[in-house]
Motif scaffolding. Structure first.
Motif, PDB file in Angstrom:
ATOM      1  N   LEU A 525       0.141  -9.025  -7.099  1.00 11.19           N
ATOM      2  CA  LEU A 525      -0.684  -8.126  -6.293  1.00 11.19           C
ATOM      3  C   LEU A 525      -1.807  -8.895  -5.602  1.00 11.19           C
ATOM      4  O   LEU A 525      -2.154  -8.609  -4.449  1.00 11.19           O
ATOM      5  N   PHE A 526      -2.371  -9.889  -6.302  1.00  7.38           N
ATOM      6  CA  PHE A 526      -3.404 -10.733  -5.691  1.00  7.38           C
ATOM      7  C   PHE A 526      -2.854 -11.443  -4.453  1.00  7.38           C
ATOM      8  O   PHE A 526      -3.501 -11.490  -3.404  1.00  7.38           O
ATOM      9  N   ARG A 527      -1.667 -12.028  -4.609  1.00 11.99           N
ATOM     10  CA  ARG A 527      -1.070 -12.762  -3.485  1.00 11.99           C
ATOM     11  C   ARG A 527      -0.791 -11.823  -2.316  1.00 11.99           C
ATOM     12  O   ARG A 527      -1.023 -12.173  -1.151  1.00 11.99           O
ATOM     13  N   GLU A 528      -0.308 -10.633  -2.637  1.00 11.72           N
ATOM     14  CA  GLU A 528      -0.012  -9.665  -1.585  1.00 11.72           C
ATOM     15  C   GLU A 528      -1.292  -9.252  -0.854  1.00 11.72           C
ATOM     16  O   GLU A 528      -1.309  -9.127   0.374  1.00 11.72           O
ATOM     17  N   ALA A 529      -2.376  -9.059  -1.636  1.00 12.49           N
ATOM     18  CA  ALA A 529      -3.658  -8.682  -1.032  1.00 12.49           C
ATOM     19  C   ALA A 529      -4.196  -9.804  -0.158  1.00 12.49           C
ATOM     20  O   ALA A 529      -4.767  -9.553   0.915  1.00 12.49           O
ATOM     21  N   ALA A 530      -4.029 -11.057  -0.599  1.00 13.51           N
ATOM     22  CA  ALA A 530      -4.500 -12.194   0.188  1.00 13.51           C
ATOM     23  C   ALA A 530      -3.803 -12.231   1.543  1.00 13.51           C
ATOM     24  O   ALA A 530      -4.443 -12.469   2.583  1.00 13.51           O
ATOM     25  N   VAL A 531      -2.493 -12.002   1.552  1.00  9.76           N
ATOM     26  CA  VAL A 531      -1.744 -11.997   2.811  1.00  9.76           C
ATOM     27  C   VAL A 531      -2.212 -10.857   3.709  1.00  9.76           C
ATOM     28  O   VAL A 531      -2.427 -11.029   4.917  1.00  9.76           O
TER      29      VAL A 531
END
Length: 590
Positions: A525-531
């Protein structure tokens, strides 16, 4: 105070001579003071004031509050000296009064609301005295404006004595008025004459009388404040605290900062603690990377800083593991003027001197001194322009503070604190730190972020926050009344914040501990939010070229609106996706 139940000691010594006050022992002075000898009481206080002040300071911690407690205790001691049976126990008795006053004041510290001096006088008994009212100039003047009994007919000796004490206090303060102002001021408050009666007496119009009373009231309040600051500095000198302290300047470590000056100031202050955080973590965990506040119509430059400073900043610091204390002397009526557009002369030191001293100045100075003496700068607001900065040094002899605000570092006088273009005063200091963990910090941050996005956070005057702010922004383009400079600041602020939001999620993903499936989902979820936030920042970037700060371009042209509105609509759609993602994160962390 009754004197019928005791006989004062004869002050003469064995040879029949009357010793000087300095040579009399406490017991003799107490007996004379009980008989009404004010000079004897004054000598007692001269001998023991420093000790009782130190005692009050040990309880209250804050110098200005300790001084208030001592002043209140001394009045009560004088009024009730007749109740002291054992004259040899004057000092313990006085300590007990100081202690009681200190504990009472600490239980019920409240700021009395000011009333208009030119308003109709309140009815007898309509202002109830409390532990703080003796400090309130409005309350004192109300008490003094009551119709006084004829000389010699006072039925309450304590009330008469208190009136004389208050009259002496006010008499000294009224020295700031010129002869005509003082005559009219005293006629209104002390002789209880109406403005119409005063107008007839001095051959003025009622409007002129109201104006003179109002002007006099402002002068008196300023003089009382000046005296309060002088007393505070005198106490520092008496306690041996006068000094010059300059903390190391770590500004070099903050190159390549952010448009969010609140987060920048917090980041700088944390550099003096043992728990420093990278700037993206400060931006994210304090919620600033996700903020958007838009002023309807003109997209005012004050939008990004239109929030409850005390609430948002303290919650953000709690997420980082710090408790803090603040002094809030802010106007509550929404954004003030755009400092970039006012006459430059209004931003000078000379212009500051013409503005009123801020009523929160004594408390602010005490908090600044205490924090810097502990090795920590304080966060400040509107020192030179309406932005956040830090105060990292002081010089008591020169009465100057060393401050940094954005790229500017310079001295500001004690008296000019709170005399900026907005006449706001806000100081925040870290009190202590506590142990926390990544889950707790992130949960607190998510709660703040979602409250902001969803409009649950306290609303600021004349601004719209969260997701709704994008619709307000779009409507401003259609309204054609956008102010270019302030608008371009908002564009840079929001785009820069979302850039840091992307960096925040990437740093969290890289540093998140845990190897189970739940931790893997959270990292995903962190990676998705960063994108997602990286995409938002990129989509907003053309607006910075279209509306460059500080010139601002031409946001009210149809061509500009044609380009900007689709960008904002696409960003709003992405922000809504981001909120859904953050809610999923919040659920995983529960």
């Amino acid at each position: 105070m009754s004197t019928a139940s005791f006989t004062p000691l004869d002050p003469r010594d064995e040879e029949g001579a009357v010793p000087e006050l300095d040579d009399r022992d406490d017991r003799l002075l107490v007996e004379q003071a009980k008989a009404g000898d004010r000079e004897a009481f004054g000598e007692l206080i001269r001998r023991h004031r420093a000790q009782v002040y130190g005692y009050a300071r040990s309880i209250a911690q804050e110098p200005f509050l300790a001084e208030d407690i001592v002043q209140d205790a001394l009045i009560r001691a004088f009024l009730h000296l007749g109740t002291l049976v054992d004259t040899e126990r004057f000092l313990p008795w006085l300590h007990r009064i100081v202690r009681n006053q200190a504990y009472t004041r600490l239980r019920s510290r409240s700021v009395a609301k000011e009333q208009s001096f030119s308003a109709p006088a309140p009815s007898q008994g309509s202002i109830e005295p409390s532990e703080d009212t003796w400090r309130d100039l409005d309350y004192i003047l109300h008490r003094l404006s009551q119709s006084r009994p004829p000389a010699g007919q006072e039925t309450n000796p304590e009330e008469a004595l208190l009136r004389r004490e208050l009259m002496d206090t006010i008499g000294g303060i009224l020295g700031c008025l010129n002869r005509r102002e003082r005559q009219i001021f005293e006629s209104h408050f002390f002789d209880h004459l109406s403005p119409q009666e005063i107008a007839k007496l001095f051959q003025l119009s009622s409007a002129n009388v109201y104006q003179i009373i109002s002007r006099g009231r402002k002068k008196v309040i300023q003089e009382k404040l000046r005296i309060s600051v002088d007393h505070y500095m005198k106490n520092r000198r008496d306690m041996g605290l006068m000094k010059k302290t300059l903390l190391p300047n770590n500004a070099a470590s903050h190159e390549g900062g952010t448009w969010t000056s609140a987060a920048s100031a917090i980041h700088r202050i944390l550099g003096y603690t043992d728990k420093a955080f990278p700037l993206p973590m400060v931006m994210g965990l304090t919620g600033h990377a996700f903020r958007i506040n838009i002023g309807p119509g003109d997209v005012h430059i004050g939008g990004p800083t239109s929030f409850n400073f005390g609430d948002i900043l303290t919650k953000g610091l709690l997420n980082l593991g710090f408790r803090c204390r603040f002094i809030d002397g802010l106007r509550k009526d929404g954004p003030g003027p755009n400092a970039n557009l006012v006459d430059p002369s209004l931003l000078t030191e000379q212009a500051m001197h013409k503005r009123s001293m801020h009523k929160a100045l004594p408390e602010a100075l005490e908090l600044i001194h205490r924090s810097i003496d502990r090795g920590l700068p304080v966060l400040s607001w509107d020192l030179f322009i309406p932005e956040f900065g830090v105060i990292y040094g002081y010089d008591d002899e020169q009465r100057q503070l060393m401050a940094a605000e954005l790229c500017r570092e310079k001295a500001i006088s004690y008296d000019n604190l709170g005399r900026g273009i907005l006449e706001d005063l806000f100081i925040l200091a870290i009190e202590d730190s506590f142990e926390t963990d990544d889950h707790t910090m992130l949960q607190g941050a998510l709660r703040m972020i979602l409250d902001h996005y969803q409009g649950i956070e306290e609303e600021a005057p004349r601004t719209v926050r969260g997701l709704t702010a994008y619709s307000t922004w779009i409507e401003a383009f259609r309204g054609g009344a956008i102010e270019p400079n302030g608008h371009s600041y908002n564009v840079a602020f929001v785009q820069d914040a979302r850039h840091f939001a992307a960096a925040f999620w990437n740093e969290l993903a890289d540093g998140w501990n845990g190897s189970d499936e739940r931790d893997a989902r959270i990292r995903s979820l962190f990676r998705e939010a960063a994108v997602l936030y990286g995409d938002i920042a990129r989509r907003l970037l053309p607006l910075r070229s279209l509306f460059p700060f500080p010139s601002g371009g031409d946001p009210n042209s149809p061509a500009a609106a044609e380009q900007a509105v689709p960008i904002l609509e696409s960003v709003l759609a992405l922000e809504r996706q981001a909120v859904s993602l953050l809610e999923a994160m919040d659920n995983e962390l529960r």
